[in-house]
Design an enzyme around this catalytic site. Structure first.
Site, mmCIF file in Angstrom:
data_model
loop_
_atom_site.group_PDB
_atom_site.id
_atom_site.type_symbol
_atom_site.label_atom_id
_atom_site.label_comp_id
_atom_site.label_asym_id
_atom_site.label_seq_id
_atom_site.Cartn_x
_atom_site.Cartn_y
_atom_site.Cartn_z
ATOM 1 N N ASP A 38 -34.477 -63.805 57.232
ATOM 2 C CA ASP A 38 -33.485 -62.753 57.020
ATOM 3 C C ASP A 38 -33.130 -62.162 58.377
ATOM 4 O O ASP A 38 -33.849 -62.372 59.359
ATOM 5 C CB ASP A 38 -34.030 -61.653 56.093
ATOM 6 C CG ASP A 38 -32.938 -60.938 55.314
ATOM 7 O OD1 ASP A 38 -32.099 -60.275 55.955
ATOM 8 O OD2 ASP A 38 -32.915 -61.030 54.067
ATOM 9 N N ASP A 61 -30.263 -65.361 61.661
ATOM 10 C CA ASP A 61 -28.965 -65.303 60.994
ATOM 11 C C ASP A 61 -28.608 -66.719 60.570
ATOM 12 O O ASP A 61 -28.381 -67.595 61.415
ATOM 13 C CB ASP A 61 -27.916 -64.746 61.963
ATOM 14 C CG ASP A 61 -26.522 -64.649 61.354
ATOM 15 O OD1 ASP A 61 -26.325 -65.119 60.207
ATOM 16 O OD2 ASP A 61 -25.619 -64.102 62.020
ATOM 17 N N ASN A 88 -30.681 -68.334 49.495
ATOM 18 C CA ASN A 88 -30.381 -67.076 48.800
ATOM 19 C C ASN A 88 -29.580 -66.104 49.659
ATOM 20 O O ASN A 88 -28.948 -65.199 49.125
ATOM 21 C CB ASN A 88 -31.699 -66.416 48.375
ATOM 22 C CG ASN A 88 -31.478 -65.022 47.825
ATOM 23 O OD1 ASN A 88 -30.921 -64.845 46.741
ATOM 24 N ND2 ASN A 88 -31.902 -64.010 48.582
ATOM 25 N N TYR A 157 -15.850 -63.016 48.870
ATOM 26 C CA TYR A 157 -17.120 -63.246 48.189
ATOM 27 C C TYR A 157 -16.942 -64.231 47.040
ATOM 28 O O TYR A 157 -17.694 -65.197 46.910
ATOM 29 C CB TYR A 157 -17.681 -61.917 47.678
ATOM 30 C CG TYR A 157 -19.043 -62.047 47.034
ATOM 31 C CD1 TYR A 157 -20.177 -62.295 47.795
ATOM 32 C CD2 TYR A 157 -19.198 -61.921 45.652
ATOM 33 C CE1 TYR A 157 -21.425 -62.410 47.203
ATOM 34 C CE2 TYR A 157 -20.441 -62.038 45.057
ATOM 35 C CZ TYR A 157 -21.548 -62.287 45.836
ATOM 36 O OH TYR A 157 -22.781 -62.408 45.251
ATOM 37 N N LYS A 161 -18.617 -68.025 47.161
ATOM 38 C CA LYS A 161 -19.570 -68.438 46.127
ATOM 39 C C LYS A 161 -19.035 -69.624 45.329
ATOM 40 O O LYS A 161 -19.808 -70.508 44.937
ATOM 41 C CB LYS A 161 -19.884 -67.261 45.204
ATOM 42 C CG LYS A 161 -20.745 -66.188 45.858
ATOM 43 C CD LYS A 161 -22.050 -66.733 46.405
ATOM 44 C CE LYS A 161 -23.018 -65.636 46.814
ATOM 45 N NZ LYS A 161 -24.242 -66.173 47.440
#
Length: 252
Positions: A38, A61, A88, A157, A161
Protein backbone atom coordinates in the site's frame (compact mmCIF):
# COMPACT_ATOMS: atom_id res chain seq x y z
CA UNK A 1 -15.06 -26.56 3.20
CA UNK A 2 -11.66 -26.48 4.86
CA UNK A 3 -9.37 -24.08 3.01
CA UNK A 4 -5.68 -23.91 3.92
CA UNK A 5 -2.81 -21.98 2.38
CA UNK A 6 0.12 -23.57 4.18
CA UNK A 7 3.39 -23.06 2.26
CA UNK A 8 1.73 -20.55 -0.08
CA UNK A 9 3.08 -17.04 -0.61
CA UNK A 10 0.48 -14.34 -1.16
CA UNK A 11 0.61 -10.69 -2.20
CA UNK A 12 -2.32 -8.45 -1.30
CA UNK A 13 -2.31 -4.88 -2.63
CA UNK A 14 -4.26 -2.03 -1.08
CA UNK A 15 -3.94 -3.73 2.31
CA UNK A 16 -3.86 -0.70 4.62
CA UNK A 17 -7.55 -1.02 5.49
CA UNK A 18 -10.92 -2.35 4.36
CA UNK A 19 -11.07 -5.26 1.95
CA UNK A 20 -7.30 -5.59 1.68
CA UNK A 21 -6.86 -5.84 5.45
CA UNK A 22 -9.63 -8.45 5.74
CA UNK A 23 -8.16 -10.46 2.87
CA UNK A 24 -4.64 -10.35 4.31
CA UNK A 25 -5.90 -11.49 7.73
CA UNK A 26 -7.89 -14.34 6.18
CA UNK A 27 -4.83 -15.65 4.34
CA UNK A 28 -2.61 -15.34 7.42
CA UNK A 29 -5.16 -17.18 9.55
CA UNK A 30 -5.08 -20.01 7.01
CA UNK A 31 -1.31 -20.44 7.10
CA UNK A 32 -0.07 -18.33 4.17
CA UNK A 33 2.99 -16.11 4.13
CA UNK A 34 1.41 -12.76 3.30
CA UNK A 35 3.09 -9.72 1.75
CA UNK A 36 0.94 -6.60 1.99
CA UNK A 37 1.37 -3.54 -0.25
CA UNK A 38 0.00 0.00 0.00
CA UNK A 39 1.04 3.66 -0.15
CA UNK A 40 -0.44 4.22 3.32
CA UNK A 41 2.42 3.25 5.62
CA UNK A 42 0.57 3.84 8.89
CA UNK A 43 -2.41 1.73 7.82
CA UNK A 44 -0.09 -0.93 6.47
CA UNK A 45 1.64 -1.17 9.84
CA UNK A 46 -1.73 -1.68 11.55
CA UNK A 47 -2.60 -4.48 9.14
CA UNK A 48 0.77 -6.13 9.67
CA UNK A 49 0.28 -6.12 13.44
CA UNK A 50 -3.20 -7.63 13.05
CA UNK A 51 -1.90 -10.37 10.73
CA UNK A 52 1.00 -11.31 13.00
CA UNK A 53 4.33 -12.88 12.19
CA UNK A 54 3.16 -14.34 8.89
CA UNK A 55 2.83 -10.86 7.39
CA UNK A 56 5.42 -8.51 5.87
CA UNK A 57 4.64 -5.01 4.60
CA UNK A 58 5.96 -3.03 1.63
CA UNK A 59 5.19 0.62 0.89
CA UNK A 60 4.71 0.88 -2.87
CA UNK A 61 2.51 2.63 -5.43
CA UNK A 62 1.17 -0.09 -7.72
CA UNK A 63 0.75 2.49 -10.49
CA UNK A 64 4.55 2.79 -10.69
CA UNK A 65 5.72 -0.09 -12.90
CA UNK A 66 9.39 0.13 -11.87
CA UNK A 67 8.48 0.10 -8.17
CA UNK A 68 6.21 -2.90 -8.72
CA UNK A 69 8.92 -4.85 -10.53
CA UNK A 70 11.37 -4.09 -7.72
CA UNK A 71 9.10 -5.14 -4.87
CA UNK A 72 7.99 -8.35 -6.57
CA UNK A 73 11.62 -9.25 -7.32
CA UNK A 74 12.47 -8.71 -3.66
CA UNK A 75 9.55 -10.85 -2.49
CA UNK A 76 10.46 -13.65 -4.90
CA UNK A 77 14.10 -13.51 -3.79
CA UNK A 78 12.98 -13.90 -0.20
CA UNK A 79 10.08 -16.35 -0.60
CA UNK A 80 11.11 -18.23 -3.73
CA UNK A 81 7.81 -17.74 -5.53
CA UNK A 82 4.52 -15.90 -5.44
CA UNK A 83 1.61 -18.32 -5.55
CA UNK A 84 -1.35 -15.95 -5.17
CA UNK A 85 -1.84 -12.30 -6.11
CA UNK A 86 -4.82 -10.25 -4.97
CA UNK A 87 -5.13 -6.97 -6.84
CA UNK A 88 -7.20 -5.01 -4.35
CA UNK A 89 -5.58 -1.56 -4.58
CA UNK A 90 -8.03 0.97 -5.96
CA UNK A 91 -10.51 3.60 -4.95
CA UNK A 92 -11.38 7.13 -5.99
CA UNK A 93 -8.34 8.91 -4.52
CA UNK A 94 -10.41 11.54 -2.75
CA UNK A 95 -12.53 12.48 -5.73
CA UNK A 96 -16.27 13.05 -5.73
CA UNK A 97 -18.80 12.92 -8.53
CA UNK A 98 -18.67 15.95 -10.83
CA UNK A 99 -19.87 16.78 -14.37
CA UNK A 100 -17.56 15.34 -16.99
CA UNK A 101 -16.68 18.83 -18.22
CA UNK A 102 -14.91 19.48 -14.92
CA UNK A 103 -12.66 16.40 -14.97
CA UNK A 104 -8.99 17.15 -15.63
CA UNK A 105 -6.57 14.76 -17.29
CA UNK A 106 -4.84 14.26 -13.94
CA UNK A 107 -8.15 13.47 -12.21
CA UNK A 108 -8.94 10.87 -14.85
CA UNK A 109 -5.46 9.34 -14.99
CA UNK A 110 -4.82 8.95 -11.27
CA UNK A 111 -7.87 6.71 -10.86
CA UNK A 112 -6.82 4.57 -13.82
CA UNK A 113 -3.27 4.31 -12.47
CA UNK A 114 -4.30 2.59 -9.25
CA UNK A 115 -7.42 0.69 -10.36
CA UNK A 116 -6.38 -0.61 -13.78
CA UNK A 117 -2.71 0.00 -14.50
CA UNK A 118 -1.78 -1.27 -11.04
CA UNK A 119 -3.63 -4.52 -11.68
CA UNK A 120 -1.80 -4.95 -14.97
CA UNK A 121 1.63 -4.07 -13.58
CA UNK A 122 1.29 -6.40 -10.59
CA UNK A 123 0.10 -9.33 -12.69
CA UNK A 124 2.81 -8.65 -15.25
CA UNK A 125 5.43 -8.82 -12.50
CA UNK A 126 4.32 -12.13 -10.95
CA UNK A 127 3.44 -13.92 -14.20
CA UNK A 128 6.95 -15.14 -15.14
CA UNK A 129 7.41 -16.89 -11.79
CA UNK A 130 3.94 -18.40 -11.93
CA UNK A 131 4.54 -19.62 -15.47
CA UNK A 132 7.83 -21.19 -14.46
CA UNK A 133 6.13 -23.13 -11.67
CA UNK A 134 3.00 -23.76 -13.75
CA UNK A 135 0.82 -22.59 -10.90
CA UNK A 136 -0.84 -19.35 -9.89
CA UNK A 137 -3.96 -17.62 -8.68
CA UNK A 138 -4.75 -14.00 -9.57
CA UNK A 139 -7.82 -12.43 -7.98
CA UNK A 140 -8.84 -8.92 -8.97
CA UNK A 141 -11.16 -6.82 -6.82
CA UNK A 142 -13.35 -4.65 -9.02
CA UNK A 143 -16.73 -3.18 -8.06
CA UNK A 144 -20.38 -3.20 -8.89
CA UNK A 145 -19.50 0.07 -10.63
CA UNK A 146 -17.59 -1.96 -13.21
CA UNK A 147 -20.72 -3.90 -14.09
CA UNK A 148 -23.16 -1.01 -13.96
CA UNK A 149 -22.62 2.56 -12.83
CA UNK A 150 -20.76 4.27 -10.01
CA UNK A 151 -23.04 5.26 -7.12
CA UNK A 152 -20.95 8.41 -6.74
CA UNK A 153 -21.01 9.30 -10.43
CA UNK A 154 -17.23 9.15 -10.80
CA UNK A 155 -16.73 8.40 -14.49
CA UNK A 156 -13.10 7.26 -14.26
CA UNK A 157 -13.85 4.81 -11.45
CA UNK A 158 -16.65 3.06 -13.32
CA UNK A 159 -14.52 2.96 -16.47
CA UNK A 160 -11.39 1.67 -14.76
CA UNK A 161 -13.27 -1.08 -12.94
CA UNK A 162 -15.00 -2.14 -16.17
CA UNK A 163 -11.57 -2.23 -17.78
CA UNK A 164 -10.26 -4.39 -14.94
CA UNK A 165 -13.06 -6.87 -15.56
CA UNK A 166 -12.13 -7.00 -19.26
CA UNK A 167 -8.48 -7.49 -18.29
CA UNK A 168 -9.49 -10.37 -16.02
CA UNK A 169 -11.10 -12.24 -18.89
CA UNK A 170 -8.23 -11.51 -21.27
CA UNK A 171 -5.53 -12.65 -18.85
CA UNK A 172 -7.48 -15.78 -17.92
CA UNK A 173 -7.12 -16.94 -21.53
CA UNK A 174 -3.52 -15.83 -21.85
CA UNK A 175 -2.31 -17.42 -18.61
CA UNK A 176 -4.57 -20.49 -18.50
CA UNK A 177 -2.13 -22.77 -20.38
CA UNK A 178 0.27 -22.40 -17.43
CA UNK A 179 -2.36 -23.48 -14.87
CA UNK A 180 -2.83 -19.88 -13.73
CA UNK A 181 -6.39 -18.82 -12.98
CA UNK A 182 -7.55 -15.20 -13.11
CA UNK A 183 -10.85 -14.25 -11.51
CA UNK A 184 -12.65 -11.16 -10.30
CA UNK A 185 -14.72 -10.23 -7.25
CA UNK A 186 -17.16 -7.35 -7.75
CA UNK A 187 -18.22 -6.07 -4.30
CA UNK A 188 -21.37 -4.13 -3.69
CA UNK A 189 -21.37 -1.13 -1.37
CA UNK A 190 -19.62 -1.98 1.90
CA UNK A 191 -18.71 0.44 4.68
CA UNK A 192 -15.08 -0.57 4.72
CA UNK A 193 -12.87 2.53 4.81
CA UNK A 194 -12.97 6.31 5.35
CA UNK A 195 -14.13 6.94 1.78
CA UNK A 196 -17.13 4.62 1.99
CA UNK A 197 -18.00 6.02 5.41
CA UNK A 198 -18.14 9.52 3.91
CA UNK A 199 -20.26 8.22 1.04
CA UNK A 200 -22.65 6.54 3.49
CA UNK A 201 -23.09 9.73 5.49
CA UNK A 202 -23.56 11.80 2.33
CA UNK A 203 -26.46 9.57 1.25
CA UNK A 204 -28.54 10.69 4.21
CA UNK A 205 -31.15 8.52 5.84
CA UNK A 206 -33.40 8.39 2.78
CA UNK A 207 -30.54 7.45 0.48
CA UNK A 208 -29.32 4.79 2.88
CA UNK A 209 -32.74 3.19 3.05
CA UNK A 210 -33.10 3.28 -0.73
CA UNK A 211 -29.75 1.53 -1.08
CA UNK A 212 -30.74 -1.16 1.43
CA UNK A 213 -34.11 -1.75 -0.22
CA UNK A 214 -32.36 -2.41 -3.54
CA UNK A 215 -30.38 -5.25 -1.93
CA UNK A 216 -32.11 -8.62 -1.87
CA UNK A 217 -30.88 -9.36 1.67
CA UNK A 218 -31.83 -5.84 2.90
CA UNK A 219 -28.51 -5.29 4.63
CA UNK A 220 -24.93 -4.30 3.90
CA UNK A 221 -22.12 -6.79 3.86
CA UNK A 222 -18.71 -6.61 5.51
CA UNK A 223 -15.09 -6.83 4.32
CA UNK A 224 -15.08 -10.43 5.58
CA UNK A 225 -17.74 -11.29 2.98
CA UNK A 226 -15.40 -10.13 0.24
CA UNK A 227 -12.46 -11.97 1.79
CA UNK A 228 -14.48 -15.21 1.83
CA UNK A 229 -14.98 -15.08 -1.94
CA UNK A 230 -11.28 -14.41 -2.43
CA UNK A 231 -10.44 -17.46 -0.30
CA UNK A 232 -12.52 -19.63 -2.62
CA UNK A 233 -10.98 -18.27 -5.82
CA UNK A 234 -7.48 -18.72 -4.35
CA UNK A 235 -8.13 -22.27 -3.18
CA UNK A 236 -7.79 -25.65 -4.87
CA UNK A 237 -11.59 -25.84 -4.91
CA UNK A 238 -11.51 -23.26 -7.73
CA UNK A 239 -8.82 -25.00 -9.78
CA UNK A 240 -11.04 -25.12 -12.89
CA UNK A 241 -12.63 -21.70 -12.44
CA UNK A 242 -11.12 -18.86 -14.45
CA UNK A 243 -12.18 -15.68 -16.21
CA UNK A 244 -15.17 -15.31 -13.90
CA UNK A 245 -16.67 -12.23 -12.25
CA UNK A 246 -18.66 -12.88 -9.10
CA UNK A 247 -20.76 -10.12 -7.55
CA UNK A 248 -20.68 -10.18 -3.76
CA UNK A 249 -23.39 -7.63 -3.08
CA UNK A 250 -26.23 -9.22 -1.13
CA UNK A 251 -28.22 -9.80 -4.32
CA UNK A 252 -29.35 -7.22 -6.86
Amino acid sequence: MNISFDKRTVIVTGAAHGFGRAIAKAFAERGAAVHILDVNEAGLDETRQLCGERCRSHVVDVGDRDAVQAVVSAIEADAGAVDILVNNAGGVRGQVGRPLEEISQADWQTIFDVNLSGTFFMTQAVAPGMKKRRYGRVINISSGAGLGISLTGIQAYASAKAGQIGLTRQLAHELGPWNITVNNVAPGFVRSNPTTERQWVAMGEDGQQKLLQNIAMKRLGSPDDIAAMVMFFASDFAGWVSGQVISVDGGK
